[in-house]
Design a protein around this motif. Sequence first.
Motif, PDB file in Angstrom:
ATOM      1  N   ASP A  28      -3.670  -0.239 -14.014  1.00 18.41           N
ATOM      2  CA  ASP A  28      -2.752  -0.032 -15.132  1.00 18.41           C
ATOM      3  C   ASP A  28      -1.423   0.539 -14.644  1.00 18.41           C
ATOM      4  OD1 ASP A  28      -3.232   2.665 -14.684  1.00 18.41           O
ATOM      5  OD2 ASP A  28      -4.442   2.944 -16.471  1.00 18.41           O
ATOM      6  N   LYS A  29      -0.449   0.524 -15.532  1.00 20.35           N
ATOM      7  CA  LYS A  29       0.900   0.914 -15.155  1.00 20.35           C
ATOM      8  C   LYS A  29       0.986   2.369 -14.710  1.00 20.35           C
ATOM      9  CE  LYS A  29       4.121  -0.581 -17.877  1.00 20.35           C
ATOM     10  NZ  LYS A  29       5.135  -0.680 -18.933  1.00 20.35           N
ATOM     11  N   LEU A  30       0.185   3.239 -15.289  1.00 16.43           N
ATOM     12  CA  LEU A  30       0.213   4.645 -14.886  1.00 16.43           C
ATOM     13  C   LEU A  30      -0.242   4.806 -13.438  1.00 16.43           C
ATOM     14  CD1 LEU A  30       0.852   7.496 -15.838  1.00 16.43           C
ATOM     15  CD2 LEU A  30      -1.525   7.698 -16.596  1.00 16.43           C
ATOM     16  N   ASP A  31      -1.296   4.100 -13.053  1.00 16.92           N
ATOM     17  CA  ASP A  31      -1.740   4.131 -11.653  1.00 16.92           C
ATOM     18  C   ASP A  31      -0.664   3.575 -10.719  1.00 16.92           C
ATOM     19  OD1 ASP A  31      -4.196   5.263 -12.242  1.00 16.92           O
ATOM     20  OD2 ASP A  31      -5.234   3.332 -12.343  1.00 16.92           O
ATOM     21  N   ILE A  32       0.025   2.534 -11.169  1.00 17.07           N
ATOM     22  CA  ILE A  32       1.106   1.950 -10.364  1.00 17.07           C
ATOM     23  C   ILE A  32       2.220   2.980 -10.177  1.00 17.07           C
ATOM     24  CG2 ILE A  32       2.894   0.158 -10.281  1.00 17.07           C
ATOM     25  CD1 ILE A  32       0.893  -1.677 -11.798  1.00 17.07           C
ATOM     26  N   LYS A  33       2.542   3.705 -11.234  1.00 14.72           N
ATOM     27  CA  LYS A  33       3.569   4.747 -11.124  1.00 14.72           C
ATOM     28  C   LYS A  33       3.147   5.829 -10.137  1.00 14.72           C
ATOM     29  CE  LYS A  33       5.576   4.263 -15.727  1.00 14.72           C
ATOM     30  NZ  LYS A  33       5.814   4.921 -17.022  1.00 14.72           N
ATOM     31  N   MET A  46       2.355  -3.393  -3.082  1.00 15.95           N
ATOM     32  CA  MET A  46       1.359  -4.456  -3.176  1.00 15.95           C
ATOM     33  C   MET A  46       0.230  -4.286  -2.150  1.00 15.95           C
ATOM     34  SD  MET A  46       2.178  -6.255  -5.698  1.00 15.95           S
ATOM     35  CE  MET A  46       3.582  -6.197  -6.790  1.00 15.95           C
ATOM     36  N   CYS A  47       0.064  -3.070  -1.641  1.00 15.44           N
ATOM     37  CA  CYS A  47      -1.012  -2.804  -0.678  1.00 15.44           C
ATOM     38  C   CYS A  47      -2.389  -2.873  -1.341  1.00 15.44           C
ATOM     39  CB  CYS A  47      -0.808  -1.443  -0.012  1.00 15.44           C
ATOM     40  SG  CYS A  47      -0.983  -0.035  -1.127  1.00 15.44           S
ATOM     41  N   ASP A  48      -2.423  -2.836  -2.657  1.00 15.68           N
ATOM     42  CA  ASP A  48      -3.688  -2.927  -3.395  1.00 15.68           C
ATOM     43  C   ASP A  48      -3.683  -4.215  -4.205  1.00 15.68           C
ATOM     44  OD1 ASP A  48      -6.205  -1.456  -4.393  1.00 15.68           O
ATOM     45  OD2 ASP A  48      -5.200  -2.063  -6.240  1.00 15.68           O
ATOM     46  N   GLY A  49      -4.758  -4.963  -4.146  1.00 17.11           N
ATOM     47  CA  GLY A  49      -4.851  -6.245  -4.831  1.00 17.11           C
ATOM     48  C   GLY A  49      -4.811  -6.162  -6.342  1.00 17.11           C
ATOM     49  N   GLY A  50      -4.962  -4.989  -6.910  1.00 17.70           N
ATOM     50  CA  GLY A  50      -4.955  -4.851  -8.354  1.00 17.70           C
ATOM     51  C   GLY A  50      -3.579  -4.684  -8.962  1.00 17.70           C
ATOM     52  N   VAL A  51      -2.556  -4.523  -8.147  1.00 19.73           N
ATOM     53  CA  VAL A  51      -1.205  -4.299  -8.658  1.00 19.73           C
ATOM     54  C   VAL A  51      -0.612  -5.606  -9.164  1.00 19.73           C
ATOM     55  CG1 VAL A  51       1.132  -3.525  -8.068  1.00 19.73           C
ATOM     56  CG2 VAL A  51      -0.848  -2.350  -7.082  1.00 19.73           C
ATOM     57  N   ASP A  52      -0.162  -5.593 -10.399  1.00 20.47           N
ATOM     58  CA  ASP A  52       0.495  -6.746 -11.010  1.00 20.47           C
ATOM     59  C   ASP A  52       2.001  -6.598 -10.816  1.00 20.47           C
ATOM     60  OD1 ASP A  52       0.496  -9.074 -13.029  1.00 20.47           O
ATOM     61  OD2 ASP A  52       1.855  -7.608 -13.955  1.00 20.47           O
ATOM     62  N   TYR A  53       2.655  -7.634 -10.335  1.00 16.97           N
ATOM     63  CA  TYR A  53       4.076  -7.563 -10.025  1.00 16.97           C
ATOM     64  C   TYR A  53       4.911  -7.170 -11.239  1.00 16.97           C
ATOM     65  CZ  TYR A  53       8.844  -8.766  -8.932  1.00 16.97           C
ATOM     66  OH  TYR A  53      10.204  -8.707  -8.771  1.00 16.97           O
ATOM     67  N   PHE A  54       4.628  -7.762 -12.395  1.00 18.68           N
ATOM     68  CA  PHE A  54       5.454  -7.502 -13.571  1.00 18.68           C
ATOM     69  C   PHE A  54       5.268  -6.074 -14.072  1.00 18.68           C
ATOM     70  CE2 PHE A  54       4.879 -12.111 -13.421  1.00 18.68           C
ATOM     71  CZ  PHE A  54       6.211 -12.482 -13.312  1.00 18.68           C
ATOM     72  N   GLU A  55       4.042  -5.570 -14.026  1.00 20.73           N
ATOM     73  CA  GLU A  55       3.819  -4.173 -14.389  1.00 20.73           C
ATOM     74  C   GLU A  55       4.491  -3.255 -13.374  1.00 20.73           C
ATOM     75  OE1 GLU A  55      -0.383  -3.544 -14.808  1.00 20.73           O
ATOM     76  OE2 GLU A  55      -0.414  -4.361 -16.838  1.00 20.73           O
TER      77      GLU A  55
END
Length: 177
Positions: free
Chosen positions: A9-14, A38-47
């Motif tokens: 989710d976006k909070l984890d990305i932040k 992008m070191c983690d496969g779960g990261v969505d580019y747009f998020e």
Amino acid sequence: MARYGFIHDKLDIKFLILYLMARVVAPIDFPTLTDLTMCDGGVDYFEFAEAVNELVETGHLVLEDDRYAITEKGRRDGAACESSLPYSVKRKAGLQVSKLNGALRRNAQVRSQVLERAEGGFTVELALDDDGGNLFSLSLFCASRDQGERLCSGFQAKPERVYNEVLSALLDEEETE
């Protein structure tokens, strides 16, 4: 499409972005930040892109000259939340950051520029530093900006070689005798 990885989710990305930015030694551009995140496969580019913009809006990151840097607020809030990042993500991110930091440090120690002269022509200024200060500075006259840019590119690619060649030429006793 299912995403594999620990960041979803976006909070984890932040949190991941703040974790990374707290560890880089200099401001970085968006593509570099993208590669790191992008070191983690779960990261969505747009998020990810939305998260970066939101971190700038909230004052956690600052954008100057197309480069991102972390603010004191970002360091403080990121440190408070970094324990929520999985160990494997932090490990992968740490490896990527250490490679990047090596390149950033080297780039900061190798400087070159082309300056136009009032009387015509150009001056190329080349400098090589280490942790203790300046090791080598050289100014050269060039007839064209293109030639100056080529000299700068060659120096940026092999500054140690240029430094060693100049030292060898200056210290070579056989030729002077």
